[in-house]
Design a protein around this motif. Structure first.
Motif, PDB file in Angstrom:
ATOM      1  N   TYR A  86     -16.897  17.565 -21.003  1.00  0.00           N
ATOM      2  CA  TYR A  86     -17.608  18.178 -19.881  1.00  0.00           C
ATOM      3  C   TYR A  86     -17.052  19.573 -19.596  1.00  0.00           C
ATOM      4  N   SER A  87     -15.729  19.688 -19.617  1.00  0.00           N
ATOM      5  CA  SER A  87     -15.100  20.957 -19.284  1.00  0.00           C
ATOM      6  C   SER A  87     -13.686  20.981 -19.848  1.00  0.00           C
ATOM      7  N   ALA A  88     -13.225  22.173 -20.190  1.00  0.00           N
ATOM      8  CA  ALA A  88     -11.842  22.358 -20.642  1.00  0.00           C
ATOM      9  C   ALA A  88     -11.422  23.773 -20.283  1.00  0.00           C
ATOM     10  N   GLY A  89     -10.160  23.936 -19.984  1.00  0.00           N
ATOM     11  CA  GLY A  89      -9.691  25.269 -19.658  1.00  0.00           C
ATOM     12  C   GLY A  89      -8.183  25.360 -19.592  1.00  0.00           C
ATOM     13  N   LEU A  90      -7.713  26.585 -19.698  1.00  0.00           N
ATOM     14  CA  LEU A  90      -6.291  26.863 -19.562  1.00  0.00           C
ATOM     15  C   LEU A  90      -5.952  26.946 -18.071  1.00  0.00           C
ATOM     16  N   PHE A  91      -4.704  26.707 -17.727  1.00  0.00           N
ATOM     17  CA  PHE A  91      -4.278  26.838 -16.342  1.00  0.00           C
ATOM     18  C   PHE A  91      -4.347  28.299 -15.917  1.00  0.00           C
ATOM     19  N   THR A  92      -4.866  28.565 -14.724  1.00  0.00           N
ATOM     20  CA  THR A  92      -4.961  29.942 -14.239  1.00  0.00           C
ATOM     21  C   THR A  92      -3.582  30.555 -14.018  1.00  0.00           C
ATOM     22  N   GLY A  93      -2.579  29.731 -13.777  1.00  0.00           N
ATOM     23  CA  GLY A  93      -1.213  30.222 -13.580  1.00  0.00           C
ATOM     24  C   GLY A  93      -0.417  30.328 -14.863  1.00  0.00           C
ATOM     25  N   GLY A  94      -1.088  30.127 -16.010  1.00  0.00           N
ATOM     26  CA  GLY A  94      -0.397  30.192 -17.296  1.00  0.00           C
ATOM     27  C   GLY A  94       0.169  28.851 -17.716  1.00  0.00           C
ATOM     28  N   ASP A  95       0.841  28.851 -18.857  1.00  0.00           N
ATOM     29  CA  ASP A  95       1.448  27.634 -19.395  1.00  0.00           C
ATOM     30  C   ASP A  95       2.442  27.055 -18.390  1.00  0.00           C
ATOM     31  N   GLN A  96       2.532  25.710 -18.358  1.00  0.00           N
ATOM     32  CA  GLN A  96       3.434  25.026 -17.448  1.00  0.00           C
ATOM     33  C   GLN A  96       4.506  24.287 -18.243  1.00  0.00           C
ATOM     34  N   ALA A  97       5.733  24.789 -18.197  1.00  0.00           N
ATOM     35  CA  ALA A  97       6.855  24.116 -18.853  1.00  0.00           C
ATOM     36  C   ALA A  97       7.276  22.939 -17.979  1.00  0.00           C
ATOM     37  N   VAL A  98       7.418  21.767 -18.598  1.00  0.00           N
ATOM     38  CA  VAL A  98       7.798  20.567 -17.846  1.00  0.00           C
ATOM     39  C   VAL A  98       8.942  19.844 -18.548  1.00  0.00           C
ATOM     40  N   VAL A  99       9.682  19.097 -17.747  1.00  0.00           N
ATOM     41  CA  VAL A  99      10.745  18.230 -18.257  1.00  0.00           C
ATOM     42  C   VAL A  99      10.550  16.847 -17.661  1.00  0.00           C
ATOM     43  N   ASP A 100      11.292  15.880 -18.165  1.00  0.00           N
ATOM     44  CA  ASP A 100      11.230  14.502 -17.689  1.00  0.00           C
ATOM     45  C   ASP A 100      11.337  14.460 -16.166  1.00  0.00           C
ATOM     46  N   THR A 101      10.462  13.714 -15.529  1.00  0.00           N
ATOM     47  CA  THR A 101      10.320  13.480 -14.087  1.00  0.00           C
ATOM     48  C   THR A 101       9.570  14.584 -13.342  1.00  0.00           C
ATOM     49  N   ASN A 102       9.246  15.720 -13.972  1.00  0.00           N
ATOM     50  CA  ASN A 102       8.409  16.729 -13.302  1.00  0.00           C
ATOM     51  C   ASN A 102       7.035  16.136 -13.035  1.00  0.00           C
ATOM     52  N   THR A 103       6.389  16.592 -11.974  1.00  0.00           N
ATOM     53  CA  THR A 103       4.994  16.245 -11.734  1.00  0.00           C
ATOM     54  C   THR A 103       4.169  17.526 -11.786  1.00  0.00           C
ATOM     55  N   LEU A 104       2.935  17.363 -12.220  1.00  0.00           N
ATOM     56  CA  LEU A 104       1.991  18.479 -12.295  1.00  0.00           C
ATOM     57  C   LEU A 104       0.715  18.022 -11.616  1.00  0.00           C
ATOM     58  N   THR A 105       0.315  18.739 -10.573  1.00  0.00           N
ATOM     59  CA  THR A 105      -0.903  18.436  -9.840  1.00  0.00           C
ATOM     60  C   THR A 105      -1.979  19.417 -10.279  1.00  0.00           C
ATOM     61  N   VAL A 106      -3.130  18.909 -10.676  1.00  0.00           N
ATOM     62  CA  VAL A 106      -4.183  19.745 -11.237  1.00  0.00           C
ATOM     63  C   VAL A 106      -5.337  19.839 -10.243  1.00  0.00           C
ATOM     64  N   THR A 107      -5.749  21.065  -9.954  1.00  0.00           N
ATOM     65  CA  THR A 107      -6.938  21.262  -9.122  1.00  0.00           C
ATOM     66  C   THR A 107      -8.068  21.786  -9.992  1.00  0.00           C
ATOM     67  N   TYR A 108      -9.291  21.482  -9.590  1.00  0.00           N
ATOM     68  CA  TYR A 108     -10.456  21.823 -10.405  1.00  0.00           C
ATOM     69  C   TYR A 108     -11.642  22.020  -9.466  1.00  0.00           C
ATOM     70  N   THR A 109     -12.452  23.017  -9.731  1.00  0.00           N
ATOM     71  CA  THR A 109     -13.689  23.218  -8.986  1.00  0.00           C
ATOM     72  C   THR A 109     -14.795  23.588  -9.955  1.00  0.00           C
ATOM     73  N   ALA A 110     -15.901  22.859  -9.884  1.00  0.00           N
ATOM     74  CA  ALA A 110     -17.096  23.193 -10.654  1.00  0.00           C
ATOM     75  C   ALA A 110     -18.036  23.942  -9.717  1.00  0.00           C
ATOM     76  N   SER A 111     -18.509  25.098 -10.162  1.00  0.00           N
ATOM     77  CA  SER A 111     -19.379  25.919  -9.321  1.00  0.00           C
ATOM     78  C   SER A 111     -20.748  26.081  -9.955  1.00  0.00           C
ATOM     79  N   ALA A 112     -21.749  26.165  -9.098  1.00  0.00           N
ATOM     80  CA  ALA A 112     -23.123  26.372  -9.561  1.00  0.00           C
ATOM     81  C   ALA A 112     -23.342  27.819  -9.931  1.00  0.00           C
TER      82      ALA A 112
END
Length: 104
Positions: free
Chosen positions: A78-104
């Motif tokens: 349906y949709s795919a995209g890169l993060f607007t804030g750039g690549d996100q480096a993560v390590v064990d136990t990090n959390t990443l919250t993703v926001t998304y908006t579909a616009s007409a």
């Protein structure tokens, strides 16, 4: 409809066989009501990582065969995209919250 998950063989999905790994299945999105010509998830998907790596973006798959199972290539993209804030480096136990908006 022909843009399926399997038509992107050069993409690497983190979570299962590839880093960064995260706990649980793929997130399932529940949508809020449309407002002002856009639509967003009713709550932002959160990924808790169990390994180290770089997350570059997200995708949404739907339709027949779409699955919450990591590395599953069924379903229509349906949709795919890169993060607007750039690549996100993560390590064990990090959390990443993703926001998304579909616009007409």
């Amino acid at each position: 409809a022909a843009d399926t998950m399997s038509s992107h063989s050069n993409w690497t999905e983190g979570g299962g066989a590839n880093a960064p790994t995260y706990s649980g299945n793929r997130a399932t999105v529940s949508w809020s009501s449309a407002a002002g010509g856009s639509k967003s998830p009713s709550s932002a998907p959160v990924f808790t990582f169990t390994g180290t790596g770089t997350a570059k973006g997200v995708f949404l798959a739907l339709g027949s065969g779409a699955s919450a199972t990591k590395d599953n290539t069924s379903g229509t993209l349906y949709s795919a995209g890169l993060f607007t804030g750039g690549d996100q480096a993560v390590v064990d136990t990090n959390t990443l919250t993703v926001t998304y908006t579909a616009s007409a």
